[in-house]
Motif scaffolding. Sequence first.
Motif, short mmCIF file in Angstrom:
data_model
loop_
_atom_site.label_atom_id
_atom_site.label_comp_id
_atom_site.label_asym_id
_atom_site.label_seq_id
_atom_site.Cartn_x
_atom_site.Cartn_y
_atom_site.Cartn_z
N GLY A 60 34.22 14.49 37.08
CA GLY A 60 34.90 14.48 38.36
C GLY A 60 35.41 15.82 38.84
O GLY A 60 35.99 15.92 39.91
N VAL A 61 35.20 16.87 38.06
CA VAL A 61 35.64 18.22 38.45
C VAL A 61 34.41 19.01 38.89
O VAL A 61 33.53 19.30 38.09
N ALA A 62 34.40 19.33 40.18
CA ALA A 62 33.30 20.11 40.74
C ALA A 62 33.69 21.58 40.72
O ALA A 62 34.79 21.94 41.14
N THR A 63 32.79 22.41 40.24
CA THR A 63 33.02 23.85 40.27
C THR A 63 32.11 24.44 41.35
O THR A 63 30.90 24.26 41.30
N LEU A 64 32.74 25.11 42.31
CA LEU A 64 32.01 25.73 43.41
C LEU A 64 32.05 27.25 43.27
O LEU A 64 33.02 27.81 42.77
N SER A 65 31.00 27.88 43.75
CA SER A 65 30.94 29.34 43.74
C SER A 65 31.81 29.90 44.86
O SER A 65 31.98 29.26 45.91
N SER A 66 32.34 31.08 44.62
CA SER A 66 33.17 31.76 45.62
C SER A 66 32.93 33.26 45.53
O SER A 66 32.76 33.79 44.43
N PRO A 67 32.94 33.95 46.66
CA PRO A 67 32.73 35.40 46.63
C PRO A 67 34.02 36.19 46.41
O PRO A 67 34.01 37.40 46.49
N ARG A 68 35.11 35.49 46.13
CA ARG A 68 36.38 36.19 45.96
C ARG A 68 37.23 35.49 44.92
O ARG A 68 37.10 34.29 44.67
N ASN A 69 38.12 36.25 44.31
CA ASN A 69 39.19 35.75 43.45
C ASN A 69 40.15 36.91 43.22
O ASN A 69 40.08 37.92 43.93
N PHE A 70 41.04 36.80 42.24
CA PHE A 70 42.01 37.86 42.04
C PHE A 70 41.38 39.17 41.60
O PHE A 70 41.93 40.24 41.81
N LYS A 71 40.18 39.12 40.98
CA LYS A 71 39.49 40.34 40.55
C LYS A 71 38.78 41.02 41.71
O LYS A 71 38.64 42.24 41.73
N VAL A 72 38.27 40.23 42.63
CA VAL A 72 37.54 40.75 43.78
C VAL A 72 38.21 40.20 45.04
O VAL A 72 37.98 39.05 45.42
N PRO A 73 39.04 40.99 45.67
CA PRO A 73 39.76 40.50 46.85
C PRO A 73 38.81 40.20 48.01
O PRO A 73 37.70 40.73 48.08
N ALA A 74 39.29 39.37 48.90
CA ALA A 74 38.48 38.94 50.04
C ALA A 74 37.97 40.13 50.86
O ALA A 74 36.83 40.11 51.34
#
Length: 142
Positions: A60-74
Amino acid sequence: MDKFTRNYSIVLGVVVIALVAWWISSIWQPRVWEINDMLEADAKLAEYPYQFRMVSLDNGVATLSSPRNFKVPAIRFLEIIHPELAGLAQDDPKVIAAQQDLIDHQKRAQGLVLGQPDVERVTWQLDVQWLADHGVQVPNAS
């Protein structure tokens, strides 16, 4: 072929077949493929330069890709898809609008995935490959 060689070959063959079967079962995720097809078919998400994708679905936990996080800011990502933002201040209206557009698209992807009956929660995973393809090195987690 002597008895030892024959038995050794049989055991080795069984181990190899088991490992291949395990590997195939670990990459065989038709539900993930279905949800990714749904995300790709969404007109609003399709117009955005980054394609949000489901990486995995586990209990039930979906992992989605993202181009940002705390290491790579928006802003680092936004400067790639909108080169005209390079060098602008974080509070520049153009930067703020681009950040809001990213947030809106990310929330839309999340909402579509959460709308699936077998998804209870969404987590995000940094898309290191996409960033690397666009010249961004991601710092190692330490």
